[in-house]
Design a protein around this motif. Sequence first.
Motif: not given
Length: 458
Positions: A327, A329-331
């Motif tokens: 999606n 979303k950064e980690y």
Amino acid sequence: MSCGVKVLFVLLVLAFAGTSCQKENTRGTSVTFSKSVGGDIYFQPEEKDGYEKVVPDSLGNLVLKIELKEPGYYRYVSTKQFFYSVYLTPGSRVEIVENEDGVFFKGDHAAENAFLAENPFVGEAEEGVEKYSAEWVSANWQGLERMVGKLRESGLPREFIQLQELKYRFGVYKQLLEGPALMAMFMNRTVRLPDDYYDFLKDLKFDDPQITRVPKWFQVMVGAFERMEKEGMLEVSLEHFMEVYGKRIEDEKVRSLFLVNLLDLTLQKGYSDQFPAYVMSVRRLITDSVAIAQLPRIEARYREALEANQMIVRGMSAPEFKAVDVNGKEYSSADFKGKVQVLDFWFTGCVPCRAEMPYMEKLADELEGQPIVFVAMSLDSGNELLATWRQMVKDKKGNEYHLNVPDGFKSALAKSYLIRGVPRVVVIDKEGKIVDAYAKRPSDPKLKMQLEQLIERL
């Protein structure tokens, strides 16, 4: 005369080391090729993957001179892409003739090679029998014994009969050990195995010094020991598994050469902080002079690997990373601070990677609730591969994070870990220090043991 067994030309490169030969003890063997049909022919040691084309010498002759130390097998691939197992001994003179009627053998060992052409045991059952079912397994064991009986009654030289019987048996072991996994990898088909499928391993002994002459002998033995671990037939030891394996091998020569090859294979897979301990644990079990002579070369390679990997050895701070999920979303590394991290680097075109995924997912489920995170780190890059990755992982609902590393193999993260091939598993402790930059694959029970030990120390 049989036309042999049809083979698919798939060029594979496998990281299995062969034993070295001392040239002063070898004797020249000559193989002459005579053919009246057009097309390329290939000839190479049977344990070697890939195909080596036979080309004329400066006089236009198709002749190979081979230095052999002991009897062994080569593979002839005909113009019609059939293969034949060819038995050679030191100093022998063999001629392989191919014409419109097929392939024939002349010279030394003509009778042995004709027998091999007529009797290639490839492990099959009647049509309609499900592969690896109880009926299929029974049919193959019966077929093996019929073939061995025919071999023993052939009247051929005793040394050949003994070696070829081993070769037949190791061929069956190899298929039983590797077949189900290959079906899962290349055919995306999981087979249900009978409860007693691996029972043959309980009484399997490695007590014949001729084993090391059998093509792929080392590969089969490694597969056997690893399966014994998984089936609870052999102690699982993170630090002393090589010693455990070695103690199961009765013959001195086989044991010594197996352990030297296993040390060599460990280095081929990548640097290991445990390597000096591995050598120490098995040195006393390596007693054959040929194997002992190889240890200095192997230890020198370890020192080179240590120098090349000095920035990612145990205790060093793990390189920080940023990656995104499907999606967007950064980690980052900081999101997993305070937990043991298992980073599984892979990409969608890697068949072994995909084969390991169910094992990693199972491991993540088994350790659910523990202070540990499992992160599948995709190295796919480019729109097409990223689309494939998203499609593969979008519906996964297990306890594993699925992230993509921007720029893939060209990323700073991949370069920091010296990732040139996958699958590659990295284990990091709760303080962000490297525990193992070349950890075992998730299908290996030793990875779970390593992680459980880490968790116990938290």
